[in-house]
Scaffold this motif. Structure first.
Motif, PDB file in Angstrom:
ATOM      1  N   CYS A  29       9.719 -46.246   7.786  1.00 25.69           N
ATOM      2  CA  CYS A  29       8.782 -47.300   7.389  1.00 25.69           C
ATOM      3  C   CYS A  29       8.440 -48.226   8.560  1.00 25.69           C
ATOM      4  O   CYS A  29       7.285 -48.639   8.727  1.00 25.69           O
ATOM      5  CB  CYS A  29       9.353 -48.100   6.226  1.00 25.69           C
ATOM      6  SG  CYS A  29       9.424 -47.185   4.655  1.00 25.69           S
ATOM      7  N   GLN A  30       9.439 -48.547   9.390  1.00 24.90           N
ATOM      8  CA  GLN A  30       9.169 -49.404  10.539  1.00 24.90           C
ATOM      9  C   GLN A  30       8.330 -48.688  11.591  1.00 24.90           C
ATOM     10  O   GLN A  30       7.456 -49.300  12.215  1.00 24.90           O
ATOM     11  CB  GLN A  30      10.483 -49.908  11.141  1.00 24.90           C
ATOM     12  CG  GLN A  30      11.159 -50.958  10.286  1.00 24.90           C
ATOM     13  CD  GLN A  30      12.364 -51.574  10.962  1.00 24.90           C
ATOM     14  OE1 GLN A  30      12.841 -51.090  11.983  1.00 24.90           O
ATOM     15  NE2 GLN A  30      12.891 -52.631  10.361  1.00 24.90           N
ATOM     16  N   LEU A  31       8.560 -47.404  11.790  1.00 30.37           N
ATOM     17  CA  LEU A  31       7.744 -46.652  12.740  1.00 30.37           C
ATOM     18  C   LEU A  31       6.291 -46.618  12.280  1.00 30.37           C
ATOM     19  O   LEU A  31       5.367 -46.716  13.093  1.00 30.37           O
ATOM     20  CB  LEU A  31       8.275 -45.227  12.893  1.00 30.37           C
ATOM     21  CG  LEU A  31       9.603 -45.071  13.638  1.00 30.37           C
ATOM     22  CD1 LEU A  31      10.053 -43.615  13.624  1.00 30.37           C
ATOM     23  CD2 LEU A  31       9.493 -45.575  15.073  1.00 30.37           C
ATOM     24  N   LYS A  32       6.082 -46.485  10.987  1.00 30.68           N
ATOM     25  CA  LYS A  32       4.720 -46.477  10.458  1.00 30.68           C
ATOM     26  C   LYS A  32       4.077 -47.848  10.614  1.00 30.68           C
ATOM     27  O   LYS A  32       2.873 -47.955  10.887  1.00 30.68           O
ATOM     28  CB  LYS A  32       4.743 -46.064   8.979  1.00 30.68           C
ATOM     29  CG  LYS A  32       3.367 -45.715   8.424  1.00 30.68           C
ATOM     30  CD  LYS A  32       2.775 -44.519   9.131  1.00 30.68           C
ATOM     31  CE  LYS A  32       1.364 -44.217   8.633  1.00 30.68           C
ATOM     32  NZ  LYS A  32       0.747 -43.102   9.377  1.00 30.68           N
ATOM     33  N   TRP A  33       4.867 -48.903  10.462  1.00 26.58           N
ATOM     34  CA  TRP A  33       4.359 -50.273  10.572  1.00 26.58           C
ATOM     35  C   TRP A  33       4.020 -50.627  12.017  1.00 26.58           C
ATOM     36  O   TRP A  33       2.953 -51.186  12.302  1.00 26.58           O
ATOM     37  CB  TRP A  33       5.383 -51.245  10.006  1.00 26.58           C
ATOM     38  CG  TRP A  33       5.017 -52.696  10.219  1.00 26.58           C
ATOM     39  CD1 TRP A  33       5.462 -53.521  11.218  1.00 26.58           C
ATOM     40  CD2 TRP A  33       4.126 -53.475   9.431  1.00 26.58           C
ATOM     41  NE1 TRP A  33       4.912 -54.769  11.109  1.00 26.58           N
ATOM     42  CE2 TRP A  33       4.081 -54.777  10.011  1.00 26.58           C
ATOM     43  CE3 TRP A  33       3.361 -53.223   8.290  1.00 26.58           C
ATOM     44  CZ2 TRP A  33       3.306 -55.802   9.478  1.00 26.58           C
ATOM     45  CZ3 TRP A  33       2.581 -54.247   7.768  1.00 26.58           C
ATOM     46  CH2 TRP A  33       2.565 -55.516   8.356  1.00 26.58           C
ATOM     47  N   TYR A  34       4.929 -50.292  12.934  1.00 29.12           N
ATOM     48  CA  TYR A  34       4.747 -50.689  14.326  1.00 29.12           C
ATOM     49  C   TYR A  34       3.948 -49.669  15.141  1.00 29.12           C
ATOM     50  O   TYR A  34       3.394 -50.010  16.188  1.00 29.12           O
ATOM     51  CB  TYR A  34       6.108 -50.901  14.999  1.00 29.12           C
ATOM     52  CG  TYR A  34       6.802 -52.173  14.583  1.00 29.12           C
ATOM     53  CD1 TYR A  34       6.462 -53.395  15.152  1.00 29.12           C
ATOM     54  CD2 TYR A  34       7.807 -52.147  13.610  1.00 29.12           C
ATOM     55  CE1 TYR A  34       7.106 -54.565  14.772  1.00 29.12           C
ATOM     56  CE2 TYR A  34       8.455 -53.313  13.227  1.00 29.12           C
ATOM     57  CZ  TYR A  34       8.099 -54.521  13.801  1.00 29.12           C
ATOM     58  OH  TYR A  34       8.731 -55.676  13.418  1.00 29.12           O
ATOM     59  N   ALA A  52       4.599 -46.680   2.074  1.00 24.63           N
ATOM     60  CA  ALA A  52       4.385 -47.217   3.418  1.00 24.63           C
ATOM     61  C   ALA A  52       3.479 -46.325   4.264  1.00 24.63           C
ATOM     62  O   ALA A  52       3.148 -46.676   5.399  1.00 24.63           O
ATOM     63  CB  ALA A  52       5.722 -47.405   4.118  1.00 24.63           C
ATOM     64  N   GLY A  53       3.086 -45.173   3.723  1.00 22.71           N
ATOM     65  CA  GLY A  53       2.214 -44.263   4.462  1.00 22.71           C
ATOM     66  C   GLY A  53       2.927 -43.147   5.183  1.00 22.71           C
ATOM     67  O   GLY A  53       2.312 -42.389   5.938  1.00 22.71           O
ATOM     68  N   VAL A  54       4.224 -43.025   4.963  1.00 22.16           N
ATOM     69  CA  VAL A  54       5.003 -41.947   5.570  1.00 22.16           C
ATOM     70  C   VAL A  54       4.755 -40.653   4.789  1.00 22.16           C
ATOM     71  O   VAL A  54       4.701 -40.658   3.555  1.00 22.16           O
ATOM     72  CB  VAL A  54       6.506 -42.283   5.557  1.00 22.16           C
ATOM     73  CG1 VAL A  54       7.330 -41.123   6.101  1.00 22.16           C
ATOM     74  CG2 VAL A  54       6.771 -43.553   6.353  1.00 22.16           C
ATOM     75  N   ILE A  55       4.602 -39.539   5.482  1.00 24.20           N
ATOM     76  CA  ILE A  55       4.444 -38.239   4.835  1.00 24.20           C
ATOM     77  C   ILE A  55       5.832 -37.648   4.600  1.00 24.20           C
ATOM     78  O   ILE A  55       6.621 -37.508   5.531  1.00 24.20           O
ATOM     79  CB  ILE A  55       3.610 -37.282   5.703  1.00 24.20           C
ATOM     80  CG1 ILE A  55       2.186 -37.818   5.863  1.00 24.20           C
ATOM     81  CG2 ILE A  55       3.581 -35.888   5.097  1.00 24.20           C
ATOM     82  CD1 ILE A  55       1.343 -37.023   6.822  1.00 24.20           C
ATOM     83  N   VAL A  56       6.138 -37.318   3.356  1.00 26.69           N
ATOM     84  CA  VAL A  56       7.443 -36.755   2.995  1.00 26.69           C
ATOM     85  C   VAL A  56       7.242 -35.302   2.585  1.00 26.69           C
ATOM     86  O   VAL A  56       6.460 -35.008   1.682  1.00 26.69           O
ATOM     87  CB  VAL A  56       8.100 -37.547   1.854  1.00 26.69           C
ATOM     88  CG1 VAL A  56       9.470 -36.965   1.519  1.00 26.69           C
ATOM     89  CG2 VAL A  56       8.216 -39.027   2.218  1.00 26.69           C
ATOM     90  N   ILE A  57       7.940 -34.386   3.256  1.00 22.21           N
ATOM     91  CA  ILE A  57       7.830 -32.958   2.951  1.00 22.21           C
ATOM     92  C   ILE A  57       9.171 -32.415   2.480  1.00 22.21           C
ATOM     93  O   ILE A  57      10.217 -33.033   2.699  1.00 22.21           O
ATOM     94  CB  ILE A  57       7.338 -32.167   4.180  1.00 22.21           C
ATOM     95  CG1 ILE A  57       8.348 -32.273   5.335  1.00 22.21           C
ATOM     96  CG2 ILE A  57       5.961 -32.641   4.617  1.00 22.21           C
ATOM     97  CD1 ILE A  57       7.995 -31.393   6.540  1.00 22.21           C
TER      98      ILE A  57
END
Length: 218
Positions: free
Chosen positions: A159-164, A195-200
């Protein structure tokens, strides 16, 4: 743009079986094959290790010292009951089957079990671990994450990687992760997708996701 595969804290410390009625990750060794597979899609492979004291983990909580030899031993539960295992605690060791740290393109060390994220050493997000800076320096486009544990370090880091991140395509491979409880994993997946993260589900989905992230419904 560079594709980075992240092995996030693939360490024995999160799977201590000192007490199987206490929270711990089950069968973490099963993530190793998927971590290795997802690395095949990346240009660089990053290792993130947790170096905080094992006294803050289950291993530390159930570790004892022999008054005679001074050796450490841990208490494990088997079908026959509680037994003492006279060996060094493997808390800081990496899961068997992974490359040695020197064979990764880069390694980042984190500390502070209360924070969980691999991006910062503190909850206030004022002490960077260097992860964000390193990713920017690599001209990163896609980040594939696997490791331990799904509800904590994986969720918060993703989530933080997607935010920053500056438009980073952040992917979490569930087959390369393990969590503590089914309910916690479900909540983490929902949180990451929000948060916009793609989960596979596994690495077999990576080719389609890398080629066209928009094809994945979040």
């Amino acid at each position: 743009m560079t594709i980075i595969a992240v092995d996030l804290q693939p360490q024995c410390r999160f799977s201590c079986h000192a007490a199987n009625d206490t929270l711990h990750v089950h069968q973490p060794e099963q993530i190793v094959a998927e971590l290795n597979r997802q690395a095949g899609f990346a240009r660089q492979r990053l290792l993130i290790s947790n170096i905080s004291s094992t006294r803050h983990t289950l291993c530390g909580g159930f570790e004892h010292s022999s008054p005679v030899s001074g050796r450490h031993y841990s208490i494990f539960h088997s079908a026959a009951g509680w037994v003492n295992q006279a060996e060094q605690c493997r808390g800081l060791h990496f899961l068997p089957g992974l490359p040695c740290p020197a064979d990764y393109h880069h390694e980042i060390e984190t500390e502070g079990d209360e924070n969980y994220s691999a991006c910062f050493h503190d909850i206030g997000q004022s002490r960077s671990t260097g992860l964000l800076e390193w990713l920017f320096a690599q001209n990163t486009g896609t980040i594939i994450i696997g490791g331990l544990a799904t509800e904590h370090a994986v969720r918060k880091t993703a989530c933080q990687l997607k935010w920053y991140g500056d438009g980073w395509n952040v992917i979490v491979n569930l087959a390369a992760c393990r969590g503590y409880t089914p309910e916690g994993i479900i909540h983490a997946v929902y949180s990451m997708r929000q948060a916009g993260v793609i989960v596979i589900n596994n690495s077999s989905e990576l080719p389609a996701v890398i080629a066209s992230p928009a094809a994945i419904v979040i």
